[in-house]
Design a protein around this motif. Structure first.
Motif, PDB file in Angstrom:
ATOM      1  N   THR A  52       1.343  -2.011   6.190  1.00 26.02           N
ATOM      2  CA  THR A  52       1.078  -0.605   5.909  1.00 26.02           C
ATOM      3  C   THR A  52       2.365   0.112   5.514  1.00 26.02           C
ATOM      4  OG1 THR A  52      -0.779  -0.607   7.449  1.00 26.02           O
ATOM      5  CG2 THR A  52       0.116   1.535   6.848  1.00 26.02           C
ATOM      6  N   ASN A  53       3.460  -0.197   6.204  1.00 24.90           N
ATOM      7  CA  ASN A  53       4.739   0.415   5.857  1.00 24.90           C
ATOM      8  C   ASN A  53       5.197  -0.022   4.467  1.00 24.90           C
ATOM      9  OD1 ASN A  53       4.752   1.710   8.285  1.00 24.90           O
ATOM     10  ND2 ASN A  53       6.252   0.370   9.250  1.00 24.90           N
ATOM     11  N   PHE A  54       4.984  -1.300   4.125  1.00 25.61           N
ATOM     12  CA  PHE A  54       5.319  -1.763   2.773  1.00 25.61           C
ATOM     13  C   PHE A  54       4.534  -0.965   1.738  1.00 25.61           C
ATOM     14  CE2 PHE A  54       6.511  -6.430   3.944  1.00 25.61           C
ATOM     15  CZ  PHE A  54       7.657  -5.993   4.568  1.00 25.61           C
ATOM     16  N   LYS A  55       3.246  -0.821   1.991  1.00 22.82           N
ATOM     17  CA  LYS A  55       2.390  -0.093   1.051  1.00 22.82           C
ATOM     18  C   LYS A  55       2.827   1.363   0.935  1.00 22.82           C
ATOM     19  CE  LYS A  55      -2.399   0.603  -0.173  1.00 22.82           C
ATOM     20  NZ  LYS A  55      -3.781   0.346   0.114  1.00 22.82           N
ATOM     21  N   THR A  56       3.221   1.972   2.043  1.00 21.05           N
ATOM     22  CA  THR A  56       3.706   3.346   2.014  1.00 21.05           C
ATOM     23  C   THR A  56       4.982   3.453   1.182  1.00 21.05           C
ATOM     24  OG1 THR A  56       2.708   3.866   4.144  1.00 21.05           O
ATOM     25  CG2 THR A  56       4.541   5.260   3.439  1.00 21.05           C
ATOM     26  N   CYS A  57       5.882   2.493   1.326  1.00 31.09           N
ATOM     27  CA  CYS A  57       7.112   2.503   0.527  1.00 31.09           C
ATOM     28  C   CYS A  57       6.792   2.434  -0.960  1.00 31.09           C
ATOM     29  CB  CYS A  57       8.007   1.326   0.905  1.00 31.09           C
ATOM     30  SG  CYS A  57       8.768   1.462   2.534  1.00 31.09           S
ATOM     31  N   LEU A  58       5.796   1.679  -1.315  1.00 32.87           N
ATOM     32  CA  LEU A  58       5.458   1.486  -2.727  1.00 32.87           C
ATOM     33  C   LEU A  58       4.615   2.615  -3.297  1.00 32.87           C
ATOM     34  CD1 LEU A  58       4.632  -2.322  -2.547  1.00 32.87           C
ATOM     35  CD2 LEU A  58       6.710  -1.268  -3.474  1.00 32.87           C
ATOM     36  N   GLU A  59       3.735   3.198  -2.478  1.00 33.48           N
ATOM     37  CA  GLU A  59       2.763   4.169  -2.992  1.00 33.48           C
ATOM     38  C   GLU A  59       2.864   5.557  -2.360  1.00 33.48           C
ATOM     39  OE1 GLU A  59      -1.036   2.441  -2.247  1.00 33.48           O
ATOM     40  OE2 GLU A  59      -0.646   0.693  -3.505  1.00 33.48           O
ATOM     41  N   GLY A  60       3.591   5.693  -1.251  1.00 30.62           N
ATOM     42  CA  GLY A  60       3.571   6.952  -0.513  1.00 30.62           C
ATOM     43  C   GLY A  60       2.290   7.028   0.302  1.00 30.62           C
ATOM     44  N   ASN A  61       2.124   8.127   1.010  1.00 28.53           N
ATOM     45  CA  ASN A  61       0.895   8.338   1.761  1.00 28.53           C
ATOM     46  C   ASN A  61       0.711   9.828   2.017  1.00 28.53           C
ATOM     47  OD1 ASN A  61       2.459   9.078   4.006  1.00 28.53           O
ATOM     48  ND2 ASN A  61       2.270   7.080   4.973  1.00 28.53           N
ATOM     49  N   GLN A  62      -0.372  10.166   2.685  1.00 30.71           N
ATOM     50  CA  GLN A  62      -0.714  11.565   2.909  1.00 30.71           C
ATOM     51  C   GLN A  62       0.334  12.273   3.774  1.00 30.71           C
ATOM     52  OE1 GLN A  62      -4.551  12.159   4.654  1.00 30.71           O
ATOM     53  NE2 GLN A  62      -4.435  14.372   4.544  1.00 30.71           N
ATOM     54  N   VAL A  63       0.940  11.568   4.710  1.00 30.60           N
ATOM     55  CA  VAL A  63       1.943  12.185   5.572  1.00 30.60           C
ATOM     56  C   VAL A  63       3.188  12.546   4.772  1.00 30.60           C
ATOM     57  CG1 VAL A  63       3.460  11.825   7.565  1.00 30.60           C
ATOM     58  CG2 VAL A  63       1.086  11.059   7.651  1.00 30.60           C
TER      59      VAL A  63
END
Length: 90
Positions: A52-63
């Motif tokens: 999930t952290n990898f995906k957040t680094c690549l795409e960002g997230n709502q937070v």
């Protein structure tokens, strides 16, 4: 109390969505390791958080959008983890 709940509801929803993303990854991870009897639930959850952290680094997230903060690049995240793990072993 109602004003506090109103003021923090947006933040709470953003954080709950991140937990939802981790739970989705956890379910996928659990299915992938379903036939591995040695995989413990805590290890699977850690893998889900890492993915999930990898995906957040690549795409960002709502937070990150909610707070106006760009997530680190994947390289920055991995370097920070490596440094933290190095000092944790000392």
């Amino acid at each position: 109390m109602d004003s506090y709940n109103l003021a923090t509801s947006g933040v709470r929803v953003a954080v709950e969505n991140v937990f939802g993303r981790v739970n989705q990854a956890f379910e996928t991870t659990r299915i992938l390791f379903l036939f591995n009897n040695t995989a413990s639930p805590d290890l699977l959850y850690k893998v889900a958080v890492l993915l999930t952290n990898f995906k957040t680094c690549l795409e960002g997230n709502q937070v990150s959008v909610r707070f106006g903060v760009d997530p680190p690049t994947l390289e920055e995240y991995l370097e920070a983890r490596q440094a933290r793990d190095f000092f944790a072993r000392r």
